[in-house]
Design a protein around this motif. Sequence first.
Motif, PDB file in Angstrom:
ATOM      1  N   PRO A  39     -30.266  77.671  -5.450  1.00 49.34           N
ATOM      2  CA  PRO A  39     -31.108  78.869  -5.454  1.00 49.34           C
ATOM      3  C   PRO A  39     -32.529  78.512  -5.028  1.00 49.34           C
ATOM      4  O   PRO A  39     -33.029  77.418  -5.343  1.00 49.34           O
ATOM      5  CB  PRO A  39     -31.069  79.335  -6.907  1.00 49.34           C
ATOM      6  CG  PRO A  39     -29.854  78.703  -7.495  1.00 49.34           C
ATOM      7  CD  PRO A  39     -29.684  77.403  -6.776  1.00 49.34           C
ATOM      8  N   LEU A  40     -33.189  79.410  -4.337  1.00 54.50           N
ATOM      9  CA  LEU A  40     -34.557  79.182  -3.885  1.00 54.50           C
ATOM     10  C   LEU A  40     -35.463  78.733  -5.019  1.00 54.50           C
ATOM     11  O   LEU A  40     -36.264  77.802  -4.858  1.00 54.50           O
ATOM     12  CB  LEU A  40     -35.111  80.480  -3.263  1.00 54.50           C
ATOM     13  CG  LEU A  40     -36.610  80.530  -2.972  1.00 54.50           C
ATOM     14  CD1 LEU A  40     -37.009  79.439  -1.990  1.00 54.50           C
ATOM     15  CD2 LEU A  40     -36.987  81.911  -2.433  1.00 54.50           C
ATOM     16  N   ILE A  41     -35.348  79.351  -6.190  1.00 54.36           N
ATOM     17  CA  ILE A  41     -36.220  79.013  -7.306  1.00 54.36           C
ATOM     18  C   ILE A  41     -35.999  77.564  -7.732  1.00 54.36           C
ATOM     19  O   ILE A  41     -36.950  76.829  -8.020  1.00 54.36           O
ATOM     20  CB  ILE A  41     -36.002  79.987  -8.493  1.00 54.36           C
ATOM     21  CG1 ILE A  41     -37.017  79.740  -9.594  1.00 54.36           C
ATOM     22  CG2 ILE A  41     -34.594  79.909  -9.035  1.00 54.36           C
ATOM     23  CD1 ILE A  41     -38.406  80.118  -9.229  1.00 54.36           C
ATOM     24  N   THR A  42     -34.754  77.118  -7.756  1.00 61.55           N
ATOM     25  CA  THR A  42     -34.441  75.733  -8.114  1.00 61.55           C
ATOM     26  C   THR A  42     -34.966  74.776  -7.058  1.00 61.55           C
ATOM     27  O   THR A  42     -35.526  73.719  -7.369  1.00 61.55           O
ATOM     28  CB  THR A  42     -32.928  75.549  -8.274  1.00 61.55           C
ATOM     29  OG1 THR A  42     -32.449  76.456  -9.259  1.00 61.55           O
ATOM     30  CG2 THR A  42     -32.582  74.125  -8.687  1.00 61.55           C
ATOM     31  N   TYR A  43     -34.783  75.134  -5.804  1.00 60.10           N
ATOM     32  CA  TYR A  43     -35.243  74.302  -4.685  1.00 60.10           C
ATOM     33  C   TYR A  43     -36.749  74.081  -4.772  1.00 60.10           C
ATOM     34  O   TYR A  43     -37.244  72.960  -4.567  1.00 60.10           O
ATOM     35  CB  TYR A  43     -34.871  74.993  -3.371  1.00 60.10           C
ATOM     36  CG  TYR A  43     -35.043  74.138  -2.146  1.00 60.10           C
ATOM     37  CD1 TYR A  43     -34.062  73.230  -1.754  1.00 60.10           C
ATOM     38  CD2 TYR A  43     -36.189  74.255  -1.368  1.00 60.10           C
ATOM     39  CE1 TYR A  43     -34.223  72.445  -0.619  1.00 60.10           C
ATOM     40  CE2 TYR A  43     -36.351  73.474  -0.233  1.00 60.10           C
ATOM     41  CZ  TYR A  43     -35.362  72.583   0.138  1.00 60.10           C
ATOM     42  OH  TYR A  43     -35.525  71.806   1.261  1.00 60.10           O
TER      43      TYR A  43
END
Length: 220
Positions: A39-43
Motif C-alpha cells: 500500500p502507498l502508505i506502507t511504502y
Amino acid sequence: MQVNIILLAAGKGLRFQQSVPNQVGCGSIKQLAQIDGKPLITYSIEKLQPLLEHAGVNILYVTLGANKNVIKSRLPAEVSVIASQHWSQGMGHTLAESVHSIKAHSSHVLIALADQALVTTEHYQALLNASKAQPNKIIATRCDEQLMAPAIFPEKYFPQLLKLQGDKGAGKLLQQHANKFDAITCAEAKFDIDTLADLEQVRQYLQNAQAENNLSETTS
C-alpha cells in the motif's frame, strides 16, 4: 535536537477516486493504492523508518482523517497515529492539528507527505543532517525551483504552523521565510500522486529504475 516525524495522509483523495470510477471500497482509497506490492502508505512509511535509528529522532507519526479505521489497520504496529478531526477543511488544518499533538515533545518536526512516494530515504537523511548542522533554520526540499515538503521546521516556527488553515500547507511558510531556510534538491519530489495516471507514472518510474539497476548489475 528532539525531532518527530509527521507523515500527512489524512485526505480523502477525491481526484484519485474520480479517476478510478469502477473501483469501490478499498480500491478507491489512495493511501492503500499498490506500489511495488505494498500500500502507498506502507511504502512511504518504510522510507522514513530508518531515520528513527538516528539519535534525537523520536517518533514517526501518521496523521489520518478520511477512511481512518481502514487505513490504520494496515499500518505497522510501531507507528503512532494522529487522528485529525478537521481533515475535511484542508491540509492546513490537518498540519496544525498534527503539530499541536507533538509540539510539547519536539524541538523540530519533519513534515512529509504520503503521496510523494518517490522521495527516498537518502533525501530524508540529507534533510536531517542539514537540520542538525543548522538547527535554527528551516530545511526544505527544492524541485524545479520551487520549495516544498518534505521539510524540517524548528520549534520557533511551531506557532505559525499552528495557525495554518484551509488548503495552505507548509509551502505557505516556506514562501514567507525565503531568507531563513536552506534547501536540498530532490527531483523525485515532483511526483505527487493525485490520480490513477499519477500512480501509473510512479509505478513506471520504479520499473524503469529497477530495470536500469538489473542491467547495471549484469554488465558489471
